[in-house]
Motif scaffolding. Structure first.
Motif, mmCIF file in Angstrom:
data_model
loop_
_atom_site.group_PDB
_atom_site.id
_atom_site.type_symbol
_atom_site.label_atom_id
_atom_site.label_comp_id
_atom_site.label_asym_id
_atom_site.label_seq_id
_atom_site.Cartn_x
_atom_site.Cartn_y
_atom_site.Cartn_z
ATOM 1 N N ALA A 1 -19.223 -2.836 56.932
ATOM 2 C CA ALA A 1 -19.968 -1.585 56.791
ATOM 3 C C ALA A 1 -19.951 -0.797 58.090
ATOM 4 O O ALA A 1 -19.701 -1.341 59.174
ATOM 5 N N PHE B 1 -20.448 0.956 52.925
ATOM 6 C CA PHE B 1 -19.861 -0.377 52.803
ATOM 7 C C PHE B 1 -18.417 -0.261 52.313
ATOM 8 O O PHE B 1 -18.103 0.542 51.438
ATOM 9 N N ASP C 1 -19.169 -4.095 47.070
ATOM 10 C CA ASP C 1 -20.415 -3.676 47.697
ATOM 11 C C ASP C 1 -20.634 -2.174 47.652
ATOM 12 O O ASP C 1 -21.534 -1.657 48.315
#
Length: 288
Positions: free
Chosen positions: A116, A145, A150
Motif C-alpha cells: 500500500a 492498496f 485488497d
C-alpha cells in the motif's frame, strides 16, 4: 527485538460461533522478530523572527526520511517494510504556541511485495499554558492498496483530535489525556467505519536519565458490514508499559535503551475479529 503473540491478529480458537471453522493460518500465531529502523532528519530555521499577527515567531521547515523493517523468524509472510518521507512548515512562538503542517508519504511492503501507499496531510496547533499545553490536530490519509484482492481497502481516512498535557510541580511527572473522532470511507463496506478513541498516559523520571511510562487507549469503531454478521462494532483496548534509558558514559555512551510491553484486546460483534495480542519489544538506538 520483538515478541508478538498474535502476528496475524487472529482469533484464539479455530471454531467460531455458527459453525465457522478457520484454517490454521487464520488462528492466532506467535513469533519473534528482528526490528531495524534508520532515518535522517533536517530542520531549517529562519535566521530572523517572522511576524504572525502581533507575535514574533520562528519559521522552520522540517523534513524526514525513514525506513522501518520487521522480519519474523519463522513466518516471513508477515515481514513488514515501511519507507517514509515527510516534510512541512512549522512555526514556534516560545512559551506561547507552536504549529505545523506535516505532509507524508508511506510506502508499505509485506513479505517484500508492495502492499500500500498512504498519502497524509496533518496540521496541528499547540497553545502553551502554565506547566501545561493544549493541542488540536487534524489528519487526512488516502490509502491505496496494490494487490487486487485488497482493492476494497482503498479508503480516505479523516480524524480530528484534542489533547491536554501537564507537567506536575516536581517536574518529574507528566500526564496527558486526549480524544479524537474518525471516519474511514472505503471502497468496500467491510472496511468503511467511523468512531472515536480516547487515551490517558503518564510519564515519570524514575532515576538518572531514565523514564518509565504507562498509557491506555480505547478505540470504538462501527463498520458498515461484517464477515459473519450484518453490522460490526469493535472496541479495542490497548495497555502499554515501558521505559527509556539514556546512557551518558561507558561503551553505550549516547545510546538509548527502550523497552515496552503492549497488550491489545479487540472485542467485536463479528467473532472473526475478536483477538488478544501481546507485544514485547527491546530496542537500542542512537541519534547522531
Amino acid at each position: 527485538l520483538l515478541y508478538d503473540s498474535n502476528i496475524n491478529a487472529g482469533p484464539g480458537n479455530a471454531l467460531l460461533p455458527g459453525g465457522f471453522v478457520l484454517t490454521p493460518a487464520s488462528v492466532a500465531t506467535a513469533d519473534w522478530a528482528g526490528v531495524v529502523q534508520g532515518g535522517v532528519s533536517h530542520t531549517y530555521q529562519s535566521p530572523t523572527p517572522v511576524r504572525v499577527g502581533q507575535t514574533a515567531a520562528r519559521f522552520l521547515w522540517k523534513s524526514l526520511a525513514n525506513v522501518y523493517q520487521r522480519s519474523y523468524f519463522d513466518h516471513s509472510d508477515y515481514d513488514l517494510t515501511i519507507a517514509t518521507l515527510a516534510t512541512g512548515p512549522a512555526w514556534q512562538a516560545p512559551n506561547k504556541w507552536r504549529g505545523n503542517v506535516n505532509m507524508q508519504v508511506d510506502y508499505i511492503m509485506q513479505c517484500g511485495q508492495k502492499l500500500a501507499t498512504y498519502l497524509s496531510l496533518a496540521p496541528s496547533y499547540t497553545t502553551q499554558l502554565n506547566n501545561a499545553e493544549l493541542t488540536y490536530d487534524l489528519l487526512y490519509t488516502h490509502k491505496h492498496f496494490y494487490p487486487f484482492v485488497d482493492a476494497g481497502r482503498d479508503s480516505d481516512y479523516t480524524s480530528g483530535g484534542i489533547s491536554y498535557g501537564r507537567l506536575f510541580k516536581d517536574g518529574k511527572t507528566a500526564g496527558q489525556v486526549g480524544a479524537r473522532i474518525f471516519n474511514e470511507d472505503a471502497r468496500s463496506a467491510l472496511y468503511t467505519n467511523h468512531g472515536y478513541e480516547w487515551f490517558v498516559g503518564v510519564r515519570r523520571t524514575a532515576w538518572t536519565n531514565a523514564n518509565v511510562y504507562a498509557r491506555y487507549v480505547q478505540d470504538i469503531a462501527r463498520y458498515d458490514s461484517g464477515t459473519t454478521v450484518a453490522n460490526r462494532d469493535d472496541t479495542t483496548d490497548q495497555y502499554e508499559l515501558g521505559f527509556t534509558q539514556h546512557f551518558t558514559s561507558g561503551t553505550l555512551n549516547h545510546w538509548d535503551l527502550n523497552g515496552d510491553w503492549t497488550h491489545i484486546t479487540n472485542r467485536s460483534d463479528d467473532p472473526l475479529y475478536k483477538y488478544r495480542r501481546d507485544l514485547v519489544m527491546l530496542t537500542l538506538g542512537r541519534t547522531f
